[in-house]
Enzyme design. Structure first.
Site, PDB file in Angstrom:
ATOM      1  N   GLY A 226       0.819  -1.208   0.000  1.00  0.00           N
ATOM      2  CA  GLY A 226       0.000   0.000   0.000  1.00  0.00           C
ATOM      3  C   GLY A 226       0.847   1.250   0.000  1.00  0.00           C
TER       4      GLY A 226
ATOM      5  N   GLY B  46       2.659   3.590   1.513  1.00  0.00           N
ATOM      6  CA  GLY B  46       3.246   3.742   2.830  1.00  0.00           C
ATOM      7  C   GLY B  46       3.774   5.124   3.121  1.00  0.00           C
ATOM      8  N   ARG B  47       3.986   5.925   2.073  1.00  0.00           N
ATOM      9  CA  ARG B  47       4.440   7.309   2.280  1.00  0.00           C
ATOM     10  C   ARG B  47       3.902   8.240   1.201  1.00  0.00           C
ATOM     11  NH1 ARG B  47      10.865   7.281   0.603  1.00  0.00           N
ATOM     12  NH2 ARG B  47      10.743   5.770  -1.088  1.00  0.00           N
TER      13      ARG B  47
ATOM     14  N   LYS C 264       4.421  12.400  -2.304  1.00  0.00           N
ATOM     15  CA  LYS C 264       5.285  11.296  -1.878  1.00  0.00           C
ATOM     16  C   LYS C 264       6.211  11.794  -0.776  1.00  0.00           C
ATOM     17  CE  LYS C 264       8.442   7.732  -3.522  1.00  0.00           C
ATOM     18  NZ  LYS C 264       9.090   7.110  -4.704  1.00  0.00           N
TER      19      LYS C 264
ATOM     20  N   ASP D 195       8.686   5.331   8.208  1.00  0.00           N
ATOM     21  CA  ASP D 195       8.293   6.604   8.830  1.00  0.00           C
ATOM     22  C   ASP D 195       7.410   7.453   7.928  1.00  0.00           C
ATOM     23  OD1 ASP D 195      10.047   7.641   6.917  1.00  0.00           O
ATOM     24  OD2 ASP D 195      11.676   7.919   8.360  1.00  0.00           O
TER      25      ASP D 195
ATOM     26  N   ARG E 142      -1.744  -0.049  -9.762  1.00  0.00           N
ATOM     27  CA  ARG E 142      -0.604  -0.913 -10.086  1.00  0.00           C
ATOM     28  C   ARG E 142      -1.056  -2.359 -10.334  1.00  0.00           C
ATOM     29  NH1 ARG E 142       3.383   1.802  -6.682  1.00  0.00           N
ATOM     30  NH2 ARG E 142       2.454   3.804  -6.141  1.00  0.00           N
TER      31      ARG E 142
ATOM     32  N   ASP F 182       4.306  -4.353  -7.393  1.00  0.00           N
ATOM     33  CA  ASP F 182       3.650  -3.164  -6.843  1.00  0.00           C
ATOM     34  C   ASP F 182       4.230  -1.886  -7.416  1.00  0.00           C
ATOM     35  OD1 ASP F 182       5.858  -4.207  -5.040  1.00  0.00           O
ATOM     36  OD2 ASP F 182       5.618  -2.204  -4.183  1.00  0.00           O
TER      37      ASP F 182
ATOM     38  N   ASP G 233       7.600   4.816  -9.728  1.00  0.00           N
ATOM     39  CA  ASP G 233       8.391   4.635  -8.508  1.00  0.00           C
ATOM     40  C   ASP G 233       9.886   4.610  -8.781  1.00  0.00           C
ATOM     41  OD1 ASP G 233       6.247   4.688  -6.799  1.00  0.00           O
ATOM     42  OD2 ASP G 233       5.981   2.527  -6.752  1.00  0.00           O
TER      43      ASP G 233
END
Length: 527
Positions: A129, A131-132, A151, A163, A221, A290, A300
């Site tokens: 998923g 995450g950031r 992002k 984090d 994705r 992903d 990405d």
């Protein structure tokens, strides 16, 4: 089960395995440009929409970005801004900086983080998923809406142990490469703007935080489909597929089996995208499912790299110790990933045979596109039966001497048909000069078959063989200056990379061979 016979567990020696390349999605929307140029324009006037947020809540989590302390402007892309009708000068304004740092949420925004799953390095990783990354919504553009995604905007329910932040180093690399790839004509997500903050983020060392606002028609994705298939959720799987078809592939809706047609079109686009990567020596570095776009866009940017000294087995990702995502393996991995998508879509397609038939387009699509691109790179106007042997011999020659990928093709354009005595700039790139001479003799014979004209051929070759690519050392120089709060090199390098095929005499040093210190640079999944 859909069986993939494409091996990716060992490096492949063949760099030329056996054609919508711009990543453009045809618009079903009328474009009203938001040409905001006056100081009185309010950032909350941005006419955001969010079609993904109209899906059921299981597809995402609604949440707000985590604010950054004292954010500041780092860079913006005028070309990306034009895609959504924005004046790039606005992006440096305080309210826009606050918005794209995640400190101000637009009135019409519906911020969310999407859920997906996927295979990472060939192993099922389960739920992943955003995450950031947090999706704000869409802005209309001349080719349809573009989603705006922050992002590095903080933790989400999918951050796992992370984090939720991005650092300046990785943000600069993604920002520059997104726009460099677009200028090269390669399907890609885009980068609108980048903000920074002095807030510390722990990676190998403490680094400063940054947020990239990236854009794409969609960030769905392969792993978005794998998520629902792996959970045996056919209703959600169908909802997602129907959304993608209706929004981005409406021409497939009337097909006898639209889900099979979707798989075939995505497979074709993926093959074309990777052919473009191979043709410029680009390595993605982390081709997990992903990280594969359902629209066939480069997605990405992490441990990517452009080839310097040619090595078909080069691995640009220091984390990839087994070499799964080497340069030579990228075409096979792309095929493998399409099989993973086929497996996910199988409950909708209905039969293994139809899924297999859809996947059959990959190899001919890749072969046709890479041959087309290589002929253009060599200045060949026609196709001949023995072109494959000419290409393979060329790559073998380059591999043996580790000739610089970008410089070789650029200098090849200056080769004169009847003057081998002027070959020195090209010939000197090879250790075994006599091997180059033998290949050049064969190449000249091939050019004579079509009565090639030196001046015309050079013009054509210079339009497809870039002089400027985002080499790692160029990005590193920009990063180090930016870490000292000097962002001028980011802007300067962006301006160079926006015109990769032009001579740019005043920027000649950006096209030079990498310095010795560049050999020690390493990028990993934390990049």
């Amino acid at each position: 089960m859909v069986q993939c016979t494409t091996p990716v567990h060992r490096p492949c020696r063949c760099v030329r395995p056996r054609q919508n390349t711009g990543g453009t999605v045809e618009s079903r929307y009328y474009f009203h440009p938001f040409t905001a140029t006056g100081s009185a324009i309010n950032v909350d006037d941005l006419p955001l929409d969010n079609s993904f947020a109209e899906l059921p809540p299981a597809f995402y989590t609604r949440l707000m970005p985590t604010p950054l302390p004292a954010p500041y402007f780092v860079a913006a892309s005028a070309r990306a801004a034009a895609l959504v009708g924005l004046d790039p000068a606005l992006l440096a304004r305080d309210d826009f900086v606050a918005t794209f740092a995640g400190n101000h949420v637009l009135a019409r925004a519906k911020p969310l983080a999407a859920v997906y799953s996927g295979h990472q390095f060939g192993v099922w990783a389960g739920q992943l998923g955003d995450g950031r990354a947090i999706l704000l919504g869409q802005l209309a553009g001349p080719h349809g809406p573009m989603e705006l995604q922050l992002k590095g905007a903080g933790k989400t329910p999918y951050s796992r142990m992370g984090d939720g932040r991005a650092v300046l180093r990785s943000s600069i690399r993604e920002f520059l490469c997104s726009e460099a790839m677009a200028a090269l004509g390669i399907p890609t997500t885009r980068a609108l703007t980048m903000t920074g903050s002095d807030q510390g983020v722990l990676r190998e060392t403490v680094e400063s935080a940054s947020v990239v606002t990236r854009m794409a028609p969609s960030f769905v994705r392969f792993g978005s489909f794998e998520h629902w298939s792996s959970r045996d959720k056919p209703d959600e799987l169908r909802i997602l597929a129907d959304y993608v078809i209706a929004t981005f592939y409406p021409e497939l809706a009337g097909a006898p089996n639209p889900y099979r047609a979707l798989l075939e079109e995505v497979t074709r686009r993926t093959a074309h995208m990777i052919a473009h990567w191979q043709a410029v020596g680009f390595m993605h570095g982390v081709m997990n499912t992903d990280n594969m776009s359902i629209l066939g866009l480069t997605l990405d940017y992490g441990p990517f790299g452009f080839m310097d000294a040619f090595d078909s087995d080069h691995i640009c990702n220091h984390t990839d110790q087994q070499g799964r995502y080497s340069y030579a393996n990228q075409p096979q991995v792309g095929h493998w990933n399409c099989y993973a998508l086929a497996q996910a879509l199988l409950p909708l397609i209905g039969s293994v045979e139809e899924a297999q038939d859809a996947l059959e387009v990959y190899q001919p699509a890749f072969a046709g596109k890479i041959d087309e691109l290589l002929r253009a790179k060599l200045g060949l106007a026609t196709a001949q039966d023995d072109d494959a042997q000419l290409f393979d011999a060329m790559f073998t020659l380059m591999d043996a001497s580790h000739a610089d990928f970008t410089l070789f093709f650029r200098r090849l354009g200056a080769l004169r048909l009847d003057a081998p005595e002027h070959d020195a700039p090209l010939r000197d790139m090879f250790v075994a000069r006599e091997d180059f001479d033998a290949w050049a003799l064969r190449y000249r014979a091939r050019l004579r078959l079509e009565n090639s004209v030196d001046a015309e051929r050079k013009l054509a070759m210079d339009r497809v063989n870039p002089k400027y690519v985002l080499r790692n050392h160029l990005a590193q120089v920009a990063i180090e200056k930016a870490q000292a709060r000097d962002f001028s090199e980011v802007a300067r390098l962006l301006a160079v990379l926006e015109h990769p095929f032009d001579e740019q005499p005043h920027n000649e040093h950006y096209a030079a061979l990498p310095p010795d210190w560049a050999s020690h640079l390493a990028v990993s999944c934390s990049s």
